[in-house]
Design a protein around this motif. Structure first.
Motif, PDB file in Angstrom:
ATOM      1  N   THR A 286     -17.274   6.757  -3.486  1.00 18.56           N
ATOM      2  CA  THR A 286     -16.109   7.648  -3.352  1.00 18.56           C
ATOM      3  C   THR A 286     -14.822   6.848  -3.446  1.00 18.56           C
ATOM      4  O   THR A 286     -13.896   7.211  -4.176  1.00 18.56           O
TER       5      THR A 286
ATOM      6  N   PRO B 175      -8.254  -3.887   1.789  1.00 15.16           N
ATOM      7  CA  PRO B 175      -7.372  -3.406   2.860  1.00 15.16           C
ATOM      8  C   PRO B 175      -8.073  -2.442   3.828  1.00 15.16           C
ATOM      9  O   PRO B 175      -7.709  -2.366   4.995  1.00 15.16           O
ATOM     10  N   THR B 176      -9.079  -1.734   3.332  1.00 14.95           N
ATOM     11  CA  THR B 176      -9.830  -0.849   4.230  1.00 14.95           C
ATOM     12  C   THR B 176     -10.594  -1.685   5.260  1.00 14.95           C
ATOM     13  O   THR B 176     -10.566  -1.396   6.463  1.00 14.95           O
TER      14      THR B 176
ATOM     15  N   LEU C 130      -9.082   5.870   9.111  1.00 14.44           N
ATOM     16  CA  LEU C 130      -9.140   4.905  10.223  1.00 14.44           C
ATOM     17  C   LEU C 130      -9.636   5.597  11.484  1.00 14.44           C
ATOM     18  O   LEU C 130     -10.426   5.041  12.254  1.00 14.44           O
TER      19      LEU C 130
ATOM     20  N   ARG D 122     -23.410   9.248   8.556  1.00 16.76           N
ATOM     21  CA  ARG D 122     -22.210  10.085   8.528  1.00 16.76           C
ATOM     22  C   ARG D 122     -21.003   9.415   7.907  1.00 16.76           C
ATOM     23  O   ARG D 122     -20.057  10.093   7.528  1.00 16.76           O
ATOM     24  N   VAL D 123     -20.990   8.097   7.878  1.00 14.71           N
ATOM     25  CA  VAL D 123     -19.772   7.422   7.417  1.00 14.71           C
ATOM     26  C   VAL D 123     -19.999   6.683   6.099  1.00 14.71           C
ATOM     27  O   VAL D 123     -19.235   6.853   5.146  1.00 14.71           O
TER      28      VAL D 123
ATOM     29  N   ARG E 102      -6.359   9.163   8.614  1.00  7.57           N
ATOM     30  CA  ARG E 102      -7.550   9.938   8.976  1.00  7.57           C
ATOM     31  C   ARG E 102      -8.822   9.097   8.847  1.00  7.57           C
ATOM     32  O   ARG E 102      -9.682   9.123   9.721  1.00  7.57           O
TER      33      ARG E 102
ATOM     34  N   ALA F  18      -4.416  10.557   4.532  1.00  9.43           N
ATOM     35  CA  ALA F  18      -5.860  10.340   4.321  1.00  9.43           C
ATOM     36  C   ALA F  18      -6.274   8.982   4.885  1.00  9.43           C
ATOM     37  O   ALA F  18      -7.355   8.830   5.461  1.00  9.43           O
TER      38      ALA F  18
ATOM     39  N   ARG G  24      -1.744  10.806   0.719  1.00  7.85           N
ATOM     40  CA  ARG G  24      -2.664   9.657   0.762  1.00  7.85           C
ATOM     41  C   ARG G  24      -2.469   8.826   2.036  1.00  7.85           C
ATOM     42  O   ARG G  24      -3.434   8.298   2.604  1.00  7.85           O
TER      43      ARG G  24
ATOM     44  N   ALA H 225      -1.884   4.124  -0.630  1.00  4.16           N
ATOM     45  CA  ALA H 225      -1.478   4.987   0.487  1.00  4.16           C
ATOM     46  C   ALA H 225      -0.107   5.622   0.231  1.00  4.16           C
ATOM     47  O   ALA H 225       0.510   6.169   1.158  1.00  4.16           O
TER      48      ALA H 225
ATOM     49  N   VAL I  17      -9.452   3.769  -3.976  1.00  2.66           N
ATOM     50  CA  VAL I  17      -9.100   3.306  -2.626  1.00  2.66           C
ATOM     51  C   VAL I  17      -9.572   1.847  -2.509  1.00  2.66           C
ATOM     52  O   VAL I  17     -10.756   1.561  -2.698  1.00  2.66           O
TER      53      VAL I  17
ATOM     54  N   LEU J 299       0.830  -1.216   0.000  1.00  2.00           N
ATOM     55  CA  LEU J 299       0.000   0.000   0.000  1.00  2.00           C
ATOM     56  C   LEU J 299       0.859   1.259   0.000  1.00  2.00           C
ATOM     57  O   LEU J 299       0.454   2.299  -0.516  1.00  2.00           O
TER      58      LEU J 299
HETATM   59  C1  CYC Z   1      -9.892   9.472   0.576  1.00  2.00           C
HETATM   60  N1  CYC Z   1     -11.605   8.967   2.296  1.00  2.00           N
HETATM   61  C2  CYC Z   1     -11.139   9.625   1.199  1.00  2.00           C
HETATM   62  C3  CYC Z   1     -12.142  10.556   0.763  1.00  2.00           C
HETATM   63  C4  CYC Z   1     -13.199  10.422   1.633  1.00  2.00           C
HETATM   64  C5  CYC Z   1     -12.835   9.439   2.611  1.00  2.00           C
HETATM   65  C6  CYC Z   1     -14.528  11.173   1.555  1.00  2.00           C
HETATM   66  C7  CYC Z   1     -12.048  11.493  -0.416  1.00  2.00           C
HETATM   67  C8  CYC Z   1     -11.804  12.920  -0.016  1.00  2.00           C
HETATM   68  C9  CYC Z   1     -10.519  13.101   0.728  1.00  2.00           C
HETATM   69  O1  CYC Z   1      -9.451  12.702   0.232  1.00  2.00           O
HETATM   70  O2  CYC Z   1     -10.584  13.599   1.851  1.00  2.00           O
HETATM   71  C10 CYC Z   1     -13.548   8.942   3.731  1.00  2.00           C
HETATM   72  N2  CYC Z   1     -14.634  10.987   4.567  1.00  2.00           N
HETATM   73  C11 CYC Z   1     -14.376   9.641   4.598  1.00  2.00           C
HETATM   74  C12 CYC Z   1     -15.122   9.065   5.680  1.00  2.00           C
HETATM   75  C13 CYC Z   1     -15.845  10.085   6.253  1.00  2.00           C
HETATM   76  C14 CYC Z   1     -15.525  11.296   5.538  1.00  2.00           C
HETATM   77  C15 CYC Z   1     -15.110   7.636   6.074  1.00  2.00           C
HETATM   78  C16 CYC Z   1     -16.793   9.955   7.405  1.00  2.00           C
HETATM   79  C17 CYC Z   1     -16.533  10.857   8.519  1.00  2.00           C
HETATM   80  O3  CYC Z   1     -15.978  12.446   5.789  1.00  2.00           O
HETATM   81  N3  CYC Z   1      -6.076   4.079   1.263  1.00  2.00           N
HETATM   82  C18 CYC Z   1      -5.500   2.878   1.453  1.00  2.00           C
HETATM   83  C19 CYC Z   1      -5.884   2.276   2.737  1.00  2.00           C
HETATM   84  C20 CYC Z   1      -7.021   3.184   3.200  1.00  2.00           C
HETATM   85  C21 CYC Z   1      -6.932   4.374   2.282  1.00  2.00           C
HETATM   86  C22 CYC Z   1      -6.320   0.855   2.612  1.00  2.00           C
HETATM   87  C23 CYC Z   1      -6.926   3.516   4.697  1.00  2.00           C
HETATM   88  C24 CYC Z   1      -7.488   2.397   5.548  1.00  2.00           C
HETATM   89  O4  CYC Z   1      -4.726   2.334   0.663  1.00  2.00           O
HETATM   90  C25 CYC Z   1      -7.656   5.512   2.473  1.00  2.00           C
HETATM   91  N4  CYC Z   1      -8.989   7.429   1.699  1.00  2.00           N
HETATM   92  C26 CYC Z   1      -7.820   6.719   1.663  1.00  2.00           C
HETATM   93  C27 CYC Z   1      -6.921   7.405   0.803  1.00  2.00           C
HETATM   94  C28 CYC Z   1      -7.613   8.519   0.283  1.00  2.00           C
HETATM   95  C29 CYC Z   1      -8.899   8.504   0.861  1.00  2.00           C
HETATM   96  C30 CYC Z   1      -5.482   7.044   0.500  1.00  2.00           C
HETATM   97  C31 CYC Z   1      -7.103   9.532  -0.709  1.00  2.00           C
HETATM   98  C32 CYC Z   1      -7.279   8.981  -2.115  1.00  2.00           C
HETATM   99  C33 CYC Z   1      -6.882   9.986  -3.171  1.00  2.00           C
HETATM  100  O5  CYC Z   1      -7.166  11.173  -3.035  1.00  2.00           O
HETATM  101  O6  CYC Z   1      -6.254   9.551  -4.138  1.00  2.00           O
END
Ligand code: CYC
Length: 158
Positions: free
Chosen positions: A116, A126-127, A86, A108-109, A84, A81, A78, A73, A122, A66
């Protein structure tokens, strides 16, 4: 957002019914377990920083790809993100546990989250793993069915 009581009243109100025996048994059980929920929430909040650290370290040590250039990630933006996200899962699980009701997770979640994630690439597996590791780290501190309920709810929606 709703708790068990407001959810119940809402249902009866929609049907224009008085609260019957079944409803009152639910209300009694909600109050009977209130102290347990409060204790779980207090423990999880106290250890929140360590729980998040443990779960995220474990996630990236199990799935180091990842963090590599082709991983989702990769780049500090990223990675941040992901940490955040988690934290969101953990914080909202705590709210749902306290309310004894999972509706806040939908509102909310989870609403629109899969879309998205899919549009940003994403990865869901793994999430889900990350949420499960949060659950495991939480249950190391305190074993309670309401912890499973909240984390399973999010896992099943993904
Ligand atoms: C991005 N996660 C995002 C985005 C949202 C959320 C909306 C897109 C906007 C942003 O980047 O902020 C999730 N937002 C939420 C949630 C809430 C919210 C749940 C409720 C309160 O308001 N990547 C991995 C891992 C995983 C991951 C497996 C972590 C466990 O490889 C997460 N989420 C991840 C990443 C991004 C993201 C890397 C950025 C992706 C990108 O912009 O390319």
């Amino acid at each position: 957002m709703q708790d068990q009581i407001t959810t119940l009243i809402r249902r009866y109100d929609l049907a224009g019914k008085y609260l019957d025996g079944q409803a009152m048994a639910k209300v009694a059980s909600y109050f009977e377990h209130a102290m347990d929920r409060i204790q779980v929430v207090q423990t999880l909040q106290k250890d929140a920083v360590e729980i998040l650290k443990e779960a995220s370290q474990e996630l990236f040590s199990q799935q180091p790809e990842l963090l590599r250039p082709s991983g989702n990630a990769y780049t500090t933006r990223r990675y941040a993100a992901c940490l955040r996200d988690l934290e969101y899962y953990f914080r909202y699980a705590i709210y749902a546990i306290l309310a004894g009701d999972m509706s806040i997770l939908d509102e909310r979640v989870l609403a629109g989250l899969v879309d998205t994630y899919n549009s940003l690439g994403v990865p869901l597996a793994p999430t889900v793993k990350g949420i499960d590791l949060l659950r495991q780290a939480a249950k190391k501190r305190m074993d309670a069915a309401c912890i499973d309920e909240a984390f399973d709810y999010m896992i099943n929606a993904l």
